[in-house]
Design an enzyme around this catalytic site. Structure first.
Site, PDB file in Angstrom:
ATOM      1  N   GLY A 246     -36.352 -28.163   3.617  1.00 55.20           N
ATOM      2  CA  GLY A 246     -37.174 -27.570   2.558  1.00 55.20           C
ATOM      3  C   GLY A 246     -38.011 -28.551   1.765  1.00 55.20           C
ATOM      4  N   GLU A 280     -31.922 -31.441   6.993  1.00 52.67           N
ATOM      5  CA  GLU A 280     -32.545 -30.631   8.043  1.00 52.67           C
ATOM      6  C   GLU A 280     -34.042 -30.433   7.786  1.00 52.67           C
ATOM      7  OE1 GLU A 280     -30.452 -26.947   7.718  1.00 52.67           O
ATOM      8  OE2 GLU A 280     -28.558 -27.776   8.434  1.00 52.67           O
ATOM      9  N   PRO A 281     -34.808 -31.505   7.641  1.00 54.43           N
ATOM     10  CA  PRO A 281     -36.236 -31.300   7.384  1.00 54.43           C
ATOM     11  C   PRO A 281     -36.959 -30.774   8.618  1.00 54.43           C
ATOM     12  CG  PRO A 281     -35.800 -33.623   7.758  1.00 54.43           C
ATOM     13  CD  PRO A 281     -34.458 -32.935   7.773  1.00 54.43           C
ATOM     14  N   GLY A 282     -37.902 -29.900   8.401  1.00 59.24           N
ATOM     15  CA  GLY A 282     -38.770 -29.430   9.476  1.00 59.24           C
ATOM     16  C   GLY A 282     -40.201 -29.775   9.117  1.00 59.24           C
ATOM     17  N   ARG A 283     -40.704 -29.034   8.117  1.00 58.21           N
ATOM     18  CA  ARG A 283     -42.095 -29.177   7.665  1.00 58.21           C
ATOM     19  C   ARG A 283     -42.466 -30.632   7.324  1.00 58.21           C
ATOM     20  NH1 ARG A 283     -44.400 -24.921   4.936  1.00 58.21           N
ATOM     21  NH2 ARG A 283     -42.295 -24.098   4.685  1.00 58.21           N
ATOM     22  N   ARG A 319     -49.213 -18.391   8.615  1.00 63.33           N
ATOM     23  CA  ARG A 319     -48.815 -18.722   7.237  1.00 63.33           C
ATOM     24  C   ARG A 319     -49.746 -18.162   6.151  1.00 63.33           C
ATOM     25  NH1 ARG A 319     -48.745 -23.049   5.187  1.00 63.33           N
ATOM     26  NH2 ARG A 319     -46.889 -22.813   3.923  1.00 63.33           N
ATOM     27  N   CYS A 350     -57.802  -7.814  14.733  1.00 69.30           N
ATOM     28  CA  CYS A 350     -58.174  -6.560  14.062  1.00 69.30           C
ATOM     29  C   CYS A 350     -57.199  -6.216  12.940  1.00 69.30           C
ATOM     30  CB  CYS A 350     -58.264  -5.450  15.092  1.00 69.30           C
ATOM     31  SG  CYS A 350     -59.636  -5.751  16.191  1.00 69.30           S
ATOM     32  N   GLU A 351     -57.212  -7.019  11.909  1.00 65.60           N
ATOM     33  CA  GLU A 351     -56.409  -6.807  10.704  1.00 65.60           C
ATOM     34  C   GLU A 351     -57.206  -7.378   9.535  1.00 65.60           C
ATOM     35  OE1 GLU A 351     -53.349  -5.469  10.272  1.00 65.60           O
ATOM     36  OE2 GLU A 351     -52.955  -5.165  12.410  1.00 65.60           O
TER      37      GLU A 351
HETATM   38  C1  LIG Z   1     -31.188 -23.527   7.475  1.00 64.54           C
HETATM   39  C2  LIG Z   1     -32.521 -24.174   7.428  1.00 64.54           C
HETATM   40  N1  LIG Z   1     -32.591 -25.511   7.499  1.00 64.54           N
HETATM   41  C3  LIG Z   1     -33.779 -26.156   7.472  1.00 64.54           C
HETATM   42  C4  LIG Z   1     -34.971 -25.469   7.334  1.00 64.54           C
HETATM   43  C5  LIG Z   1     -36.240 -26.244   7.346  1.00 64.54           C
HETATM   44  O1  LIG Z   1     -37.049 -26.071   6.242  1.00 64.54           O
HETATM   45  P1  LIG Z   1     -38.351 -26.975   6.087  1.00 64.54           P
HETATM   46  O2  LIG Z   1     -39.154 -26.823   7.333  1.00 64.54           O
HETATM   47  O3  LIG Z   1     -39.042 -26.408   4.916  1.00 64.54           O
HETATM   48  O4  LIG Z   1     -37.887 -28.380   5.893  1.00 64.54           O
HETATM   49  C6  LIG Z   1     -34.945 -24.074   7.233  1.00 64.54           C
HETATM   50  C7  LIG Z   1     -36.203 -23.325   7.057  1.00 64.54           C
HETATM   51  O5  LIG Z   1     -36.307 -22.204   6.741  1.00 64.54           O
HETATM   52  C8  LIG Z   1     -33.686 -23.408   7.294  1.00 64.54           C
HETATM   53  O6  LIG Z   1     -33.611 -22.073   7.226  1.00 64.54           O
END
Ligand SMILES: Cc1ncc(COP(=O)(O)O)c(C=O)c1O
Length: 424
Positions: A246, A280-283, A319, A350-351
């Site tokens: 997050g 657990e970073p993604g973004r 998004r 078409c939205e």
């Molecule tokens: C359980 C969990 N971990 C990690 C993430 C990754 O979040 P972000 O991409 O914002 O770092 C999410 C995203 O929804 C999540 O649900």
């Protein structure tokens, strides 16, 4: 002209936006548009930022695959030794294909099917992050049938109202579907600890997405620490705390969440508890490392609005229309003498809700010109769809001067693959 100030990667050289050393225009010409382009060097840099900030504790970066599950991206992460946070057996499959070690994979999600649990258990993943009492029962049953021990953490819902940009990206408040209230978690841990086919490993929490302020993480940590101490008082041995993902990025060029500041407050406390830290970073790993390149098809004026109609929209990047996500937009090749006006950048779907940017001051482009939609590496392709029978776009990875077509644009036969007609 500089590229959007503050956004890293994708430099402008001689008026042309580049990924690494490669002009985006060249990639668009070679692979067509809409096109996703990812900078693998920047992905690596982002991983190193986390590792440096949290070097004071045993640390695992469990990359959140939902942000971008492209195999070439995952493979680069695997080569850097990262783990993964997954939410489905499909994501598990991707991770294993890409070479991520099973023991570094953590399986979250409120609705795991028994067969998904079975697959993950057989693969030997690091832990299941359990989100309800019934899920714990299912996990125990599957583990017993397989005569295996399922490693786990309970995902605790700390009842925090984390300030994110949209209600859909908040997960840590009591009324969300995610996790188990801390007061109930204790009882689940007791049950898990007594079961011979379950192995308690840690405590897990995830409070939301695109969070810019370190405080909610510290608040979540305090809830987790309170629970940890109760669990230890009952003789349970815990190895890790997972504080989720997050971490916010600066979509408008502003600084993202200050990882060093968070680490300074968090690391000594996690260290004092003798725990491994998992994040657990993604973004924040892939967001700025990706752009979506679209081509302008038409420019039309209607009802006082200038509509720039591009060949990509909500099916490629959901998004903006799903939760008002903001993406900076800039020309791939800077041209002089274009009047700057507020425009809506819309797609061909078409939205009415199909747009990439609204009311944006932009040098009005001409048909055929290319635009780069920035910070699209996370929740871009992974949320893409085939709505309107659109073929999902190609994905290209770049590292310096090297280019690889990681996923070709879908074909028309891909669109109907597996479909059959009734024989009556
Ligand atoms: C359980 C969990 N971990 C990690 C993430 C990754 O979040 P972000 O991409 O914002 O770092 C999410 C995203 O929804 C999540 O649900």
């Amino acid at each position: 002209m500089e590229s959007t100030p503050g956004l890293s990667g994708f430099r402008r050289l001689g008026g042309e936006l580049h990924c690494g050393e490669v002009p985006l225009e060249e990639l668009a010409r070679r692979y067509g548009t809409p096109l996703y382009v990812y900078d693998l060097a920047l992905v690596g840099e982002n991983v190193r930022r986390f590792r440096t900030a949290f070097s004071g504790v045993p640390f695992t970066l469990a990359y959140s695959v939902k942000a971008n599950g492209n195999l070439s991206v995952l493979n680069r992460l695997a080569s850097l030794g990262t783990g993964a946070d997954i939410v489905s057996a499909g994501e598990l499959h991707r991770c294993l294909q890409a070479g991520i070690r099973p023991r570094d994979i953590y399986f979250a999600g409120v609705g795991k099917r028994p067969e998904e649990v079975e697959r993950a258990l057989e693969a030997g993943i690091g832990a299941f992050h359990v989100e309800s009492a019934h899920e714990l029962e299912v996990l125990a049953k599957v583990a017993e049938e397989k005569d295996l021990r399922a490693p786990l953490a309970i995902r605790v819902n700390p009842d925090i109202h984390s300030p994110t940009f949209h209600e859909y990206t908040r997960t840590g408040h009591a009324a969300s579907k995610f996790g188990v209230p801390a007061s109930e978690a204790l009882e689940l841990y007791r049950r898990a600890n007594e079961h011979e086919h379950l192995a308690v490993r840690g405590v897990d929490v995830h409070i939301g997405s695109q969070i810019m302020d370190p405080d909610p993480y510290m608040e979540a940590w305090r809830t987790v620490r309170g629970l940890l101490r109760l669990l230890r008082d009952e003789g349970m041995k815990l190895e890790y705390v997972d504080l989720g993902g997050g971490f916010g990025v600066g979509y408008r060029g502003e600084p993202g969440l200050d990882l060093d500041f968070l680490a300074e407050a968090l690391v000594p406390q996690v260290q004092a508890e003798g725990l491994e830290l998992i994040l657990e970073p993604g973004r924040s790993v892939v967001g700025e490392a990706g752009v979506l390149v679209v081509q302008v098809l038409h420019v039309k004026r209607s009802g006082g609005t200038v509509f720039v109609v591009a060949d990509g929209g909500m099916t490629e990047l959901l998004r903006p229309s799903h939760y008002g996500g903001f993406h900076a937009v800039e020309p791939v090749v800077k041209r002089d003498h274009r009047p700057v006006e507020p425009v809506d950048l819309v797609g061909p779907i078409c939205e009415s809700g199909d747009f990439l940017a609204r009311d944006r001051e932009l040098a009005v482009p001409e048909p055929g010109e290319l635009l780069a939609v920035r910070t699209a590496g996370a929740y871009g392709f992974s949320m893409a769809s085939n709505y309107n029978a659109r073929r999902r776009p190609a994905e290209v990875v770049v590292d310096g001067t090297r280019v690889h077509l990681a996923r070709p644009r879908e074909s028309y036969s891909d669109l109907v693959r597996g479909e059959t007609l009734p024989d009556w």
